[in-house]
Write an enzyme that holds these catalytic residues in place. Sequence first.
Site, PDB file in Angstrom:
ATOM      1  N   HIS A   1       0.744  -1.293   0.069  1.00  0.00           N
ATOM      2  CA  HIS A   1      -0.080   0.127  -0.002  1.00  0.00           C
ATOM      3  C   HIS A   1       0.983   1.330  -0.197  1.00  0.00           C
ATOM      4  O   HIS A   1       0.293   2.540  -0.012  1.00  0.00           O
ATOM      5  CB  HIS A   1      -0.827  -0.136   1.291  1.00  0.00           C
ATOM      6  CG  HIS A   1      -1.978  -1.025   1.050  1.00  0.00           C
ATOM      7  ND1 HIS A   1      -3.200  -0.776   0.746  1.00  0.00           N
ATOM      8  CD2 HIS A   1      -2.017  -2.236   1.870  1.00  0.00           C
ATOM      9  CE1 HIS A   1      -4.031  -2.029   0.795  1.00  0.00           C
ATOM     10  NE2 HIS A   1      -3.097  -2.816   1.365  1.00  0.00           N
TER      11      HIS A   1
ATOM     12  N   LYS B   1      -8.166  14.247   4.501  1.00  0.00           N
ATOM     13  CA  LYS B   1      -7.312  12.829   4.446  1.00  0.00           C
ATOM     14  C   LYS B   1      -6.129  13.004   5.597  1.00  0.00           C
ATOM     15  O   LYS B   1      -5.912  13.922   6.183  1.00  0.00           O
ATOM     16  CB  LYS B   1      -6.632  12.921   3.260  1.00  0.00           C
ATOM     17  CG  LYS B   1      -5.795  13.978   2.542  1.00  0.00           C
ATOM     18  CD  LYS B   1      -5.193  13.985   1.275  1.00  0.00           C
ATOM     19  CE  LYS B   1      -6.017  14.173   0.118  1.00  0.00           C
ATOM     20  NZ  LYS B   1      -6.305  12.953  -0.675  1.00  0.00           N
ATOM     21  N   ARG B   2      -5.317  12.040   6.005  1.00  0.00           N
ATOM     22  CA  ARG B   2      -4.235  12.206   6.840  1.00  0.00           C
ATOM     23  C   ARG B   2      -3.358  13.372   6.638  1.00  0.00           C
ATOM     24  O   ARG B   2      -3.082  13.637   5.319  1.00  0.00           O
ATOM     25  CB  ARG B   2      -3.391  10.937   7.036  1.00  0.00           C
ATOM     26  CG  ARG B   2      -4.140   9.623   7.484  1.00  0.00           C
ATOM     27  CD  ARG B   2      -4.191   9.823   8.804  1.00  0.00           C
ATOM     28  NE  ARG B   2      -3.254  10.145   9.745  1.00  0.00           N
ATOM     29  CZ  ARG B   2      -2.885   9.270  10.743  1.00  0.00           C
ATOM     30  NH1 ARG B   2      -3.571   8.539  11.113  1.00  0.00           N
ATOM     31  NH2 ARG B   2      -1.471   9.405  11.549  1.00  0.00           N
TER      32      ARG B   2
ATOM     33  N   LYS C   1       1.184  14.461   0.865  1.00  0.00           N
ATOM     34  CA  LYS C   1      -0.201  14.873   0.257  1.00  0.00           C
ATOM     35  C   LYS C   1      -0.389  16.235  -0.007  1.00  0.00           C
ATOM     36  O   LYS C   1      -1.489  16.590  -0.636  1.00  0.00           O
ATOM     37  CB  LYS C   1      -1.307  14.196   1.368  1.00  0.00           C
ATOM     38  CG  LYS C   1      -1.226  12.891   1.436  1.00  0.00           C
ATOM     39  CD  LYS C   1      -2.206  12.188   2.493  1.00  0.00           C
ATOM     40  CE  LYS C   1      -2.267  10.697   2.918  1.00  0.00           C
ATOM     41  NZ  LYS C   1      -2.868   9.992   2.044  1.00  0.00           N
TER      42      LYS C   1
ATOM     43  N   THR D   1      -8.613   6.632  -1.974  1.00  0.00           N
ATOM     44  CA  THR D   1      -9.748   6.204  -2.114  1.00  0.00           C
ATOM     45  C   THR D   1     -10.722   7.290  -1.787  1.00  0.00           C
ATOM     46  O   THR D   1     -11.896   7.544  -2.170  1.00  0.00           O
ATOM     47  CB  THR D   1     -10.079   5.059  -1.153  1.00  0.00           C
ATOM     48  OG1 THR D   1      -9.656   5.436   0.095  1.00  0.00           O
ATOM     49  CG2 THR D   1      -9.563   3.872  -1.722  1.00  0.00           C
TER      50      THR D   1
ATOM     51  N   LYS E   1     -14.566   8.587  -3.532  1.00  0.00           N
ATOM     52  CA  LYS E   1     -15.665   8.717  -2.707  1.00  0.00           C
ATOM     53  C   LYS E   1     -16.165  10.355  -3.398  1.00  0.00           C
ATOM     54  O   LYS E   1     -17.490  10.453  -3.681  1.00  0.00           O
ATOM     55  CB  LYS E   1     -15.455   8.883  -1.383  1.00  0.00           C
ATOM     56  CG  LYS E   1     -15.197   7.726  -0.808  1.00  0.00           C
ATOM     57  CD  LYS E   1     -14.344   7.550   0.641  1.00  0.00           C
ATOM     58  CE  LYS E   1     -13.959   6.170   0.733  1.00  0.00           C
ATOM     59  NZ  LYS E   1     -12.844   6.242   2.029  1.00  0.00           N
TER      60      LYS E   1
HETATM   61  C1  26V Z   1       2.279   2.335   8.320  1.00  0.00           C
HETATM   62  C2  26V Z   1       2.438   2.305   9.705  1.00  0.00           C
HETATM   63  C3  26V Z   1       3.884   2.325  10.297  1.00  0.00           C
HETATM   64  C4  26V Z   1       4.077   2.200  11.594  1.00  0.00           C
HETATM   65  C5  26V Z   1       3.146   2.465  12.319  1.00  0.00           C
HETATM   66  C6  26V Z   1       1.758   2.055  12.044  1.00  0.00           C
HETATM   67  C7  26V Z   1       1.532   2.009  10.495  1.00  0.00           C
HETATM   68  C8  26V Z   1       0.144   1.998   9.929  1.00  0.00           C
HETATM   69  C9  26V Z   1       0.086   1.923   8.729  1.00  0.00           C
HETATM   70  C10 26V Z   1       1.041   2.032   7.894  1.00  0.00           C
HETATM   71  C11 26V Z   1       1.100   1.922   6.208  1.00  0.00           C
HETATM   72  C12 26V Z   1       0.113   3.069   5.893  1.00  0.00           C
HETATM   73  C13 26V Z   1      -0.118   2.584   4.390  1.00  0.00           C
HETATM   74  C14 26V Z   1      -1.612   3.393   3.944  1.00  0.00           C
HETATM   75  O1  26V Z   1      -2.410   3.371   4.708  1.00  0.00           O
HETATM   76  N1  26V Z   1      -1.232   3.336   2.413  1.00  0.00           N
HETATM   77  C15 26V Z   1      -2.761   3.886   1.822  1.00  0.00           C
HETATM   78  O2  26V Z   1      -3.341   2.680   1.326  1.00  0.00           O
HETATM   79  C16 26V Z   1      -4.622   3.142   0.639  1.00  0.00           C
HETATM   80  C17 26V Z   1      -5.367   1.973   0.364  1.00  0.00           C
HETATM   81  O3  26V Z   1      -4.544   1.181  -0.512  1.00  0.00           O
HETATM   82  C18 26V Z   1      -4.358   3.912  -0.388  1.00  0.00           C
HETATM   83  O4  26V Z   1      -5.410   4.475  -1.119  1.00  0.00           O
HETATM   84  C19 26V Z   1      -3.320   5.173  -0.032  1.00  0.00           C
HETATM   85  O5  26V Z   1      -2.710   5.774  -1.275  1.00  0.00           O
HETATM   86  C20 26V Z   1      -2.112   4.643   0.655  1.00  0.00           C
HETATM   87  O6  26V Z   1      -1.430   5.727   1.195  1.00  0.00           O
END
Ligand code: 26V
Length: 829
Positions: free
Chosen positions: A369, A560-561, A566, A668, A672
Amino acid sequence: MDRATTIELPPVVHDNDPKALAAEILSCLTYRVGKDSSVATQYDWLTAAIKVVRDRIIERWIASTKESYEKKQKRVYYLSMEFLIGRLMRDAFSNLGLMENMREALQSLGVDIDMIAGLEPDAALGNGGLGRLAACFMESMASVDLAAHGYGIRYVHGLFRQEIQDGWQVELPETWLDHGNPWEFERRERSFEIGFGGTVESITSKDGRLERHVWKPQEHVLAVAYDTPVVGWQGRRVNTLRLWSAMAVDPILLAAFNAGDHIGALKEANQAASLTRVLYPADSHQAGQELRLRQEYFFSAASLQDILERHLSQYGELHSLPDKAAIHLNDTHPAIAIAELMRLLMDVHGLDFDMSWDITKRTFAYTNHTLLPEALESWPIPVFERLLPRHMQIIYAINAEVLLEARSYQRYSDEQISRISLINEGAERRVRMGNLAFAGSHSVNGVSGLHTELMKETVFSDLHNLYPGRINNKTNGITPRRWLMQCNPGLTSLIREAIGDRFLDDTEALSELNRFADDAAFREKFASVKRENKNRLSNYVAERLSLRVDPSAMFDVQIKRIHEYKRQLLNIIEAVALYDQIRSHPEKDWMPRVKFFAGKAAPSYNTAKLIIKLANDVARVINRDPAVRGLLKIVFVPNYSVSVAEIMVPAADLSEQISTAGLEASGTGNMKFALNGAITIGTLDGANVEISECVGEDNIVIFGLTAEEVERNKRDGYVPRAAIEKSPELAQALSAISSGVFSPDDPGRYRDLINGIYERDWFMVAADFDAYADAQRRVDDIWRNAPDWYAKAIRNTANMAWFSSDRTIREYARDIWEVHTGEVPPKSN
Ligand code: 26V
């Protein structure tokens, strides 16, 4: 092992008539909540209403489970550290077609359904896109009649609650379980012991041959299952979301208690339970904490034991596992499951390495992701070895196998070999979870066309070369039930009036709306629905922030985050430049706009938190300046969540999707907004590329560097200062922010932030600024011509069907999981 036969329940006929529902709610309030209507709180009514509907779900749930057992269907197991579900009540009521009758039933009891719906806490067991995708997938898997189980963690505290104090983000604990959770079923009997630490013993036969390894963990924690039913569209199928909660293992506690160490026993219990206490907030830097690795192993190991036990009880052996179970890894967070399955197959079930490795690879699939290097998980070997000594050995064995394959396949250079290796041999040796997930899966997918191509060219180029054909694309999607039908009832009714009900079952039918884009009367109606939604958002903002916004202005939304890639900063800087223009050219015909922002920053990501403060600082100055004459307003909506998105998405005219090209895997939110008739201003990044192809270039506003150009710029020594010097508007805006115009109380607050753009500009804000500002003026021009705007907006809604997560799930089912899904439902009119 045979199942005991079911004792048939006398047929229960659920009467869904409002009168009968009201009687049932009252009876539930009395007997199951234990309250009299005169003293019942609104939460009690909410619980009673949910339980009455839940009863209607249970039979279908049991039937779905039985059916997949009897038909020996292959099941999908979706492993995800995050499920960003939001509220479930509207989802379940509307998927079962009970919304209106429940409204009436509750009304007859003096209860307002919208009021109690607003009390249901969001299940915020996720950070952002990845977690929300898992939730959309769960709903779609049930809707397309696919036998699936979601596995995750039942965090006591989901994503933190965000307050804005003096413009700064403040994080507060979130407590979604305060009033109990009427959706879940605790399954105490469904619990597994999970080990940590300890040693590995080698068992040798009499003649000295190594027979097998036995891991002797030092600690044990109990994983207890909590099940939530997930109802598909029209209640067609009900699947299970099984979340694990940690508890101390009873015998251990008992021993301590019996030895008289009561305090010690309680401490132990507390420590065990703390494992699933909080969700880790995604960070700009990966969470290096050991607790995170413990969480990952805890839920992966519990899920695998559960899966194997189910498989063994039905089939009695494990060779058929890949034919009957598809285990999906939502990112690398559960990748340790690969080593755990190998351990179970070899050490517990006595299979040899080769057989175990073959079964493992055919069972697992992995979705990536993100390409951001700082988000790619890796664990220091000493930590790994201490916590999971046997898994460390297995990973070394897998690595030896992969490197042997690589060496025999072709002559790779040492550098290539070191990139393929599961072990990063740097100053600090680490386990690369991405490489483990890749090597242990038969399918590795990206989440948009562009992202998948970039995966092949960058992070996984060597592994792609070694295992060609393993990488494939599955462009993300969103569930149209939540993201159109539930969040936008006005638009849903209007579409039903125009093209009938078929799109409710088959989203593709939305394309019939295209012929209404040029129909003036329809456009008016479309505009008036949008206006209603904007009124709703305006009221929300007025109530919570005591801020008035004009619903006839363009609503420009970026939610968004908060992350540098971003580029909320690009949006804010452009707002400052526009502010400057409005003040210096009052004679021009400016189009009134309200710029909305919402989103959370990771608690330790200081730059992101500073960007939130900047948005609020800029808002305070602009919103108060009489010279702006209400032509520009800026609103930061606090505590962004699924529920807040459900209010903001339907109210947006303009959707901001402006990440640095190449860095947003898919997005995503972009889907929406477009589905709800917003026009996108965006870069050619992630799924924006495909959105542009579907809605047509005339109905989207694309600007800025492409991913290739960004790469080339970086390679050729991009000089941000030169770009800034070429753009007086940008230079002026940057200098205003940097010199403290928006932060008179602390004029130096943004100096470093702005210097970062001058000196490094990792995210190409300066390089894209002029193109972005021009694109915004093109947006103004379209807005000036209302019929043209709404024609484009309608074409967005009409052409977004492909982004339904039903389509995505059918592709996963066909190409990756090789499982059966139901047909597209027959046309209902
Ligand atoms: C990384 C970490 C690192 C350590 C602590 C907790 C944590 C939690 C999540 C992540 C990775 C986040 C990756 C993510 O959310 N990617 C997003 O995924 C979406 C669904 O595929 C996509 O639409 C977004 O573009 C993408 O940024």
